[in-house]
Motif scaffolding. Sequence first.
Motif, PDB file in Angstrom:
ATOM      1  N   THR A 174      40.356  58.012  84.146  1.00 20.38           N
ATOM      2  CA  THR A 174      41.741  58.519  83.779  1.00 20.38           C
ATOM      3  C   THR A 174      42.542  57.562  82.643  1.00 20.38           C
ATOM      4  OG1 THR A 174      43.034  57.486  85.547  1.00 20.38           O
ATOM      5  CG2 THR A 174      41.946  59.713  86.057  1.00 20.38           C
ATOM      6  N   GLY A 175      41.798  56.426  82.222  1.00 25.47           N
ATOM      7  CA  GLY A 175      42.430  55.726  81.163  1.00 25.47           C
ATOM      8  C   GLY A 175      43.100  54.628  81.786  1.00 25.47           C
ATOM      9  N   VAL A 176      42.985  54.172  83.287  1.00 24.62           N
ATOM     10  CA  VAL A 176      43.630  53.030  83.830  1.00 24.62           C
ATOM     11  C   VAL A 176      42.349  51.951  83.852  1.00 24.62           C
ATOM     12  CG1 VAL A 176      44.434  51.912  85.930  1.00 24.62           C
ATOM     13  CG2 VAL A 176      45.042  54.520  85.231  1.00 24.62           C
ATOM     14  N   LYS A 177      42.814  50.791  83.196  1.00 23.86           N
ATOM     15  CA  LYS A 177      41.585  49.615  83.088  1.00 23.86           C
ATOM     16  C   LYS A 177      41.843  48.671  83.970  1.00 23.86           C
ATOM     17  CE  LYS A 177      40.369  51.927  79.224  1.00 23.86           C
ATOM     18  NZ  LYS A 177      39.228  52.781  79.399  1.00 23.86           N
ATOM     19  N   ASP A 178      42.973  48.618  84.475  1.00 26.13           N
ATOM     20  CA  ASP A 178      43.102  47.145  85.638  1.00 26.13           C
ATOM     21  C   ASP A 178      42.919  47.579  87.049  1.00 26.13           C
ATOM     22  OD1 ASP A 178      45.636  48.558  85.699  1.00 26.13           O
ATOM     23  OD2 ASP A 178      46.668  46.777  85.830  1.00 26.13           O
ATOM     24  N   ARG A 179      42.877  48.744  87.474  1.00 23.67           N
ATOM     25  CA  ARG A 179      43.017  49.071  88.801  1.00 23.67           C
ATOM     26  C   ARG A 179      42.364  50.574  89.083  1.00 23.67           C
ATOM     27  NH1 ARG A 179      49.028  48.926  90.205  1.00 23.67           N
ATOM     28  NH2 ARG A 179      49.127  47.381  88.425  1.00 23.67           N
ATOM     29  N   VAL A 180      41.975  50.688  90.358  1.00 22.90           N
ATOM     30  CA  VAL A 180      41.428  51.985  90.762  1.00 22.90           C
ATOM     31  C   VAL A 180      42.252  52.318  91.891  1.00 22.90           C
ATOM     32  CG1 VAL A 180      39.567  51.024  91.924  1.00 22.90           C
ATOM     33  CG2 VAL A 180      39.672  53.569  91.342  1.00 22.90           C
ATOM     34  N   SER A 181      42.786  53.729  92.092  1.00 24.43           N
ATOM     35  CA  SER A 181      43.259  54.243  93.122  1.00 24.43           C
ATOM     36  C   SER A 181      42.634  55.464  93.617  1.00 24.43           C
ATOM     37  CB  SER A 181      44.840  54.182  92.790  1.00 24.43           C
ATOM     38  OG  SER A 181      45.733  53.140  92.373  1.00 24.43           O
ATOM     39  N   TYR A 182      42.859  55.669  95.068  1.00 25.37           N
ATOM     40  CA  TYR A 182      42.503  56.919  95.689  1.00 25.37           C
ATOM     41  C   TYR A 182      43.717  57.172  96.593  1.00 25.37           C
ATOM     42  CZ  TYR A 182      37.613  55.659  94.590  1.00 25.37           C
ATOM     43  OH  TYR A 182      36.293  55.350  93.809  1.00 25.37           O
ATOM     44  N   VAL A 183      43.535  58.484  96.301  1.00 33.37           N
ATOM     45  CA  VAL A 183      45.085  59.121  97.227  1.00 33.37           C
ATOM     46  C   VAL A 183      44.299  60.076  98.457  1.00 33.37           C
ATOM     47  CG1 VAL A 183      47.271  60.408  97.186  1.00 33.37           C
ATOM     48  CG2 VAL A 183      46.337  59.037  95.115  1.00 33.37           C
ATOM     49  N   LEU A 184      44.716  59.823  99.440  1.00 29.81           N
ATOM     50  CA  LEU A 184      44.380  60.523 100.779  1.00 29.81           C
ATOM     51  C   LEU A 184      45.422  61.023 101.459  1.00 29.81           C
ATOM     52  CD1 LEU A 184      41.926  57.608 102.202  1.00 29.81           C
ATOM     53  CD2 LEU A 184      41.211  59.674 100.719  1.00 29.81           C
ATOM     54  N   GLN A 185      45.412  62.365 101.867  1.00 27.81           N
ATOM     55  CA  GLN A 185      46.540  62.971 102.648  1.00 27.81           C
ATOM     56  C   GLN A 185      45.900  63.606 103.852  1.00 27.81           C
ATOM     57  OE1 GLN A 185      49.163  64.943 100.101  1.00 27.81           O
ATOM     58  NE2 GLN A 185      50.391  65.856 101.575  1.00 27.81           N
ATOM     59  N   GLN A 186      46.791  63.590 105.003  1.00 21.84           N
ATOM     60  CA  GLN A 186      46.677  64.489 106.091  1.00 21.84           C
ATOM     61  C   GLN A 186      48.229  65.020 106.469  1.00 21.84           C
ATOM     62  OE1 GLN A 186      44.637  64.325 110.721  1.00 21.84           O
ATOM     63  NE2 GLN A 186      44.612  62.467 109.277  1.00 21.84           N
ATOM     64  N   ASP A 187      48.469  66.414 106.574  1.00 20.85           N
ATOM     65  CA  ASP A 187      49.828  66.927 106.745  1.00 20.85           C
ATOM     66  C   ASP A 187      50.661  66.235 105.697  1.00 20.85           C
ATOM     67  OD1 ASP A 187      51.712  68.448 107.595  1.00 20.85           O
ATOM     68  OD2 ASP A 187      51.260  68.200 109.621  1.00 20.85           O
ATOM     69  N   LYS A 188      51.681  65.684 106.240  1.00 16.01           N
ATOM     70  CA  LYS A 188      52.725  64.845 105.473  1.00 16.01           C
ATOM     71  C   LYS A 188      52.412  63.438 105.275  1.00 16.01           C
ATOM     72  CE  LYS A 188      56.522  68.134 106.642  1.00 16.01           C
ATOM     73  NZ  LYS A 188      55.878  69.081 107.528  1.00 16.01           N
ATOM     74  N   ILE A 189      51.301  62.764 105.692  1.00 22.52           N
ATOM     75  CA  ILE A 189      50.864  61.444 105.541  1.00 22.52           C
ATOM     76  C   ILE A 189      50.235  61.353 104.285  1.00 22.52           C
ATOM     77  CG2 ILE A 189      50.016  59.377 106.476  1.00 22.52           C
ATOM     78  CD1 ILE A 189      50.145  60.992 109.143  1.00 22.52           C
ATOM     79  N   ARG A 190      50.601  60.424 103.115  1.00 21.92           N
ATOM     80  CA  ARG A 190      49.827  60.000 102.079  1.00 21.92           C
ATOM     81  C   ARG A 190      49.620  58.756 101.944  1.00 21.92           C
ATOM     82  NH1 ARG A 190      51.993  63.874  97.711  1.00 21.92           N
ATOM     83  NH2 ARG A 190      53.859  63.059  98.226  1.00 21.92           N
ATOM     84  N   LEU A 191      48.496  58.495 101.843  1.00 20.04           N
ATOM     85  CA  LEU A 191      47.979  57.028 101.624  1.00 20.04           C
ATOM     86  C   LEU A 191      47.425  56.639 100.165  1.00 20.04           C
ATOM     87  CD1 LEU A 191      45.984  55.957 104.974  1.00 20.04           C
ATOM     88  CD2 LEU A 191      48.551  55.717 104.550  1.00 20.04           C
ATOM     89  N   VAL A 192      47.851  55.699  99.610  1.00 27.21           N
ATOM     90  CA  VAL A 192      47.183  55.244  98.241  1.00 27.21           C
ATOM     91  C   VAL A 192      46.509  54.016  98.362  1.00 27.21           C
ATOM     92  CG1 VAL A 192      47.641  54.850  95.892  1.00 27.21           C
ATOM     93  CG2 VAL A 192      49.065  56.420  97.185  1.00 27.21           C
ATOM     94  N   LEU A 193      45.249  54.067  98.352  1.00 24.65           N
ATOM     95  CA  LEU A 193      44.330  52.656  98.374  1.00 24.65           C
ATOM     96  C   LEU A 193      44.038  52.053  96.962  1.00 24.65           C
ATOM     97  CD1 LEU A 193      42.100  54.410 101.182  1.00 24.65           C
ATOM     98  CD2 LEU A 193      43.850  52.728 101.526  1.00 24.65           C
ATOM     99  N   THR A 194      44.303  50.898  96.673  1.00 28.42           N
ATOM    100  CA  THR A 194      44.345  50.501  95.321  1.00 28.42           C
ATOM    101  C   THR A 194      43.671  49.130  95.228  1.00 28.42           C
ATOM    102  OG1 THR A 194      46.284  51.511  94.525  1.00 28.42           O
ATOM    103  CG2 THR A 194      45.688  49.581  93.395  1.00 28.42           C
ATOM    104  N   SER A 195      42.634  48.941  94.229  1.00 24.87           N
ATOM    105  CA  SER A 195      41.854  47.733  94.125  1.00 24.87           C
ATOM    106  C   SER A 195      41.840  47.380  92.813  1.00 24.87           C
ATOM    107  CB  SER A 195      40.557  47.876  94.674  1.00 24.87           C
ATOM    108  OG  SER A 195      40.321  48.036  95.893  1.00 24.87           O
TER     109      SER A 195
END
Length: 379
Positions: free
Chosen positions: A59-80
Amino acid sequence: MATENVTYSGEKIFKDAQDFLPINGTDYVELYVGNAKQSAHFYKTAFGFQSVAYAGLETGVKDRVSYVLQQDKIRLVLTSPLKQDGDINAHINKHGDGVKVVALWVEDATKAWEETTSRGAKSYFEPTVEEDEYGKVVRSGIHTYGETVHVFVERKEYKGAFLPGFKEWKSDYNPSEVGLRYIDHMVGNVGWGEMNKWCEFYAKVMGFTQLVSFDDKDISTEYTALMSKVMSNGSGRIKFPINEPAEGRKKSQIEEYIDFYNGAGVQHIAVATNNILETVAQLRERGVEFLRVPEVYYDDVLDRVGEIDEDLEPLKELNILIDRDDEGYLLQIFTKPVLDRPTMFFEIIQRKGAQSFGKGNFKALFEAIEREQEARQTL
């Protein structure tokens, strides 16, 4: 005021909150982790989160990667991080995997930043407009305890999967959800003598009110003690208990956390369910490990909490704790740390009217934590 399986409307229920900073809810929680791809697999497999969005090289991001997960109203972003050095690497090196961002959903991210920084908050970043073909998002940020930050998210003009710069993440592997609904509260651990400072921060800078206070007489065992105060916004949607250590014969869980996290940070995320028996049974089947209290806890628990809707035996079998306040009762259970360092864990909670935090369970819970500390040789 309270209802079964309580959820909080936007209506102000805690009248002492100044509420000059209206907050709709928790937008997302971002963790900096050593391996986001594998962490995402864990939260999907173990906790039933669903794939939502992704940002990285594609997606053009060069310094990190992020995965977005969701369950109902809970949203987690995991970034490395994708490269050596830099802020994300430094954060992981110092703290291990942990919460960096507690993002709050607001109507006006510019006003939220202006209100908080004018009252003394240190700016993390100024209001910034982010746009793509799905619309625009405005975000801003401030610092809070440790290296944790709050990001204000205004997304009323955005229709995309998550944020500009992310693309929809479709996966062939989608384990079912386990009934987690929303974030009930998030607990911060701070150092010796810092609890009042950060409670005053939430009162002065964000307009929160103090719901309850626990001292070392409330939260103590034979060996360890801690103190805690709970800060909330007016609607009750955002609740931040703040813990600090207290003097005890041995090292408390708060001290252990601060030693291994190397400072203040988010200790646990409490997530709500409408059926804790089903949710916990599924989590156990998926490999999530929970703290256990002795069977004798259940010998007199109903004498203490009174009549409940559930049969006691299934609660005992799953080791779910029970407590009551003037508004009703609650059911709760705590995972063991979900990371290699003994730092962050999750609480699963079902509120049947109660708006408290399980004071009657503190002694049994902290003795269970001490048994884990003893096994880790950190007590």
